[in-house]
Design a protein around this motif. Structure first.
Motif, short mmCIF file in Angstrom:
data_model
loop_
_atom_site.label_atom_id
_atom_site.label_comp_id
_atom_site.label_asym_id
_atom_site.label_seq_id
_atom_site.Cartn_x
_atom_site.Cartn_y
_atom_site.Cartn_z
N HIS A 1 -11.41 -1.88 -26.59
CA HIS A 1 -10.01 -2.15 -26.88
C HIS A 1 -9.21 -1.75 -25.66
CE1 HIS A 1 -10.89 -2.97 -31.02
NE2 HIS A 1 -11.64 -1.89 -31.03
N VAL A 2 -8.63 -2.69 -25.02
CA VAL A 2 -7.91 -2.37 -23.79
C VAL A 2 -6.41 -2.36 -23.98
CG1 VAL A 2 -9.71 -3.09 -22.22
CG2 VAL A 2 -8.09 -4.78 -23.08
N ALA A 3 -5.96 -2.94 -25.08
CA ALA A 3 -4.52 -2.94 -25.30
C ALA A 3 -4.16 -1.77 -26.19
CB ALA A 3 -4.10 -4.25 -25.95
N THR A 4 -3.14 -1.06 -25.84
CA THR A 4 -2.70 0.04 -26.68
C THR A 4 -1.36 -0.33 -27.29
OG1 THR A 4 -1.81 1.02 -24.70
CG2 THR A 4 -3.87 1.93 -25.49
N GLY B 1 -20.97 -4.73 -25.03
CA GLY B 1 -19.92 -4.58 -26.04
C GLY B 1 -19.63 -3.15 -26.44
N GLU B 2 -19.81 -2.19 -25.54
CA GLU B 2 -19.52 -0.80 -25.90
C GLU B 2 -18.01 -0.56 -25.87
OE1 GLU B 2 -21.79 2.13 -23.79
OE2 GLU B 2 -23.69 1.21 -24.33
N SER B 3 -17.48 -0.14 -27.00
CA SER B 3 -16.04 0.13 -27.08
C SER B 3 -15.74 1.51 -26.48
CB SER B 3 -15.59 0.12 -28.54
OG SER B 3 -16.17 1.22 -29.22
N SER B 4 -14.48 1.75 -26.22
CA SER B 4 -14.07 3.06 -25.69
C SER B 4 -14.44 4.18 -26.66
CB SER B 4 -12.57 3.08 -25.42
OG SER B 4 -12.26 2.19 -24.38
N GLU B 5 -14.26 3.90 -27.96
CA GLU B 5 -14.57 4.91 -28.96
C GLU B 5 -16.06 5.25 -28.95
OE1 GLU B 5 -13.66 3.75 -32.94
OE2 GLU B 5 -14.01 5.78 -33.71
N PHE B 6 -16.86 4.21 -28.84
CA PHE B 6 -18.32 4.40 -28.80
C PHE B 6 -18.71 5.21 -27.56
CE2 PHE B 6 -22.66 2.32 -28.19
CZ PHE B 6 -23.24 2.85 -29.33
N VAL B 7 -18.09 4.90 -26.44
CA VAL B 7 -18.37 5.65 -25.21
C VAL B 7 -17.95 7.12 -25.39
CG1 VAL B 7 -17.75 5.89 -22.76
CG2 VAL B 7 -18.20 3.60 -23.71
N GLY B 8 -16.80 7.33 -26.02
CA GLY B 8 -16.35 8.71 -26.28
C GLY B 8 -17.37 9.48 -27.12
N GLU B 9 -17.91 8.81 -28.12
CA GLU B 9 -18.93 9.46 -28.96
C GLU B 9 -20.18 9.78 -28.15
OE1 GLU B 9 -19.79 7.16 -32.49
OE2 GLU B 9 -17.64 6.94 -32.89
N LYS B 10 -20.57 8.85 -27.30
CA LYS B 10 -21.76 9.08 -26.47
C LYS B 10 -21.55 10.28 -25.55
CE LYS B 10 -24.04 4.63 -25.95
NZ LYS B 10 -24.73 3.80 -24.97
N VAL B 11 -20.37 10.33 -24.93
CA VAL B 11 -20.09 11.44 -24.01
C VAL B 11 -20.18 12.77 -24.77
CG1 VAL B 11 -18.33 12.52 -22.55
CG2 VAL B 11 -18.68 10.03 -22.44
N GLU C 1 -21.46 0.98 -34.47
CA GLU C 1 -20.10 0.48 -34.42
C GLU C 1 -19.66 0.04 -33.04
OE1 GLU C 1 -20.30 4.57 -35.60
OE2 GLU C 1 -21.49 3.53 -34.15
N ALA C 2 -20.63 -0.41 -32.25
CA ALA C 2 -20.25 -0.88 -30.92
C ALA C 2 -19.41 -2.14 -31.05
CB ALA C 2 -21.49 -1.18 -30.10
#
Ligand SMILES: O=C(CO)COP(=O)(O)O
Length: 315
Positions: free
Chosen positions: A7-10, A166-176, A2-3
């Protein structure tokens, strides 16, 4: 997987937004370099402009956050160059491990060699790892493999992986979360682009990227957060000490409000983006700058000077 694009806009305002930050000290050219030159062969980066802000008194330096200096070699190096860098690091006079924690991050293929040849007080990190357990994921390297090799650290969420892969913030969170669960320590990178800074959304972006990690983990003991403004990476345009301090302080405030005061106080927030031997001391003197993540200069002998900037904290 799911990369996706980060998303930079909140939709909601972030829990902390200070007034828009002053623009970075950029020259007339505001285009970010898509492919930074190979720092091994490029001339030394220009030194930072002196900044007149005063260093804080040492009493304001938080206790318990050991200075941390990471060297991210990125996709650089030959066998010969790697040997030369390791020899330089092994011969250099560096501050004691009581004062500074040093981690270098060679490309995967050099990790075992570098780990084997480096002096024991310098640790190694991978530059990435797979988001879940290994298996049929051609070209990936799993957290389990890094643990198996005795690699203690991994860099995750670097802006080059966010923007180019194209790594999203969510994907990075999962990796961490996954890497921590396997026993790795994580250098988690966050930072805004030039456009985002100029739009006044620096803190919103950094909050969103940090929240995506905070949503997935409970224990921050083995996390170092690297604030790396994208406009400063590989450009020679280092953040001023005041610019770095402002984001670091706001990020610490965010952790205090959204995670816990203890995590805010103990988590190291390091700065990355065109750090050099010339700019490191003044940056290191900022109360919320707990170290550096260094790219180009980590391939050069001046990395020793950057490591030793740690002594600014204890001076
Ligand atoms: O991306 C960085 C470290 O991860 C910073 O790179 P430079 O120090 O080359 O700007």
């Amino acid at each position: 997987p799911e990369a996706g694009r980060p998303h930079v806009a909140t939709s909601q305002p972030p829990p902390f937004i200070s007034s828009p930050l002053p623009p970075p000290c950029l020259s007339s050219s505001t285009r970010r370099k898509e492919t930074p030159p190979n720092p091994i062969s490029s001339p030394p980066l220009p030194s930072a402009r002196p900044n007149p802000i005063r260093s804080p008194p040492s009493s304001s330096v938080a206790m318990g956050r050991k200075f941390f200096v990471g060297g991210n070699w990125k996709c650089n190096g030959t066998v010969e160059q790697v040997e030369s860098i390791v020899n330089t690091l092994n011969a250099g006079q560096i501050a004691s491990t009581d004062v500074v924690e040093v981690v270098v991050s060679p490309p995967y293929v050099f990790l075992p060699t570098v780990k084997g040849k480096l002096r024991p007080e310098i640790q190694v990190a991978a530059q990435n790892c797979w988001v879940k357990k290994g298996g049929a994921f051609t070209g990936e390297v799993s957290a389990e493999m890094l643990v198996n090799l005795g690699v203690p650290w991994v860099i995750l969420g670097h802006s080059e992986r966010r923007s180019l892969m194209g790594e999203s913030s969510e994907f990075v969170g999962e990796k961490v979360a996954y890497a921590l669960a396997q026993g790795l320590k994580v250098i988690a990178c966050v930072g805004e682009t030039l456009e985002q800074r100029e739009a006044g959304s620096t803190m919103a972006v950094v909050a969103e990227q940090t929240k995506a990690i905070a949503d997935k983990i409970k224990d921050w003991t083995n996390v170092v957060v690297a604030y790396e403004p994208v406009w400063a990476i590989g450009t020679g345009k280092v953040a001023s000490p005041a610019q770095a301090q402002e984001v670091h302080a706001n990020l610490r405030d965010w952790l205090k409000t959204n995670v816990s005061p203890e995590v805010a106080e103990s988590t190291r927030i390091i700065y990355g983006g065109s750090v050099t031997g010339a700019s490191c001391k003044e940056l290191a003197a900022q109360p919320d700058v707990d170290g550096f993540l260094v790219g180009g200069a980590s391939l050069k002998p001046e990395f020793i000077d950057i490591i030793n900037a740690a002594t600014v904290k204890s001076a």
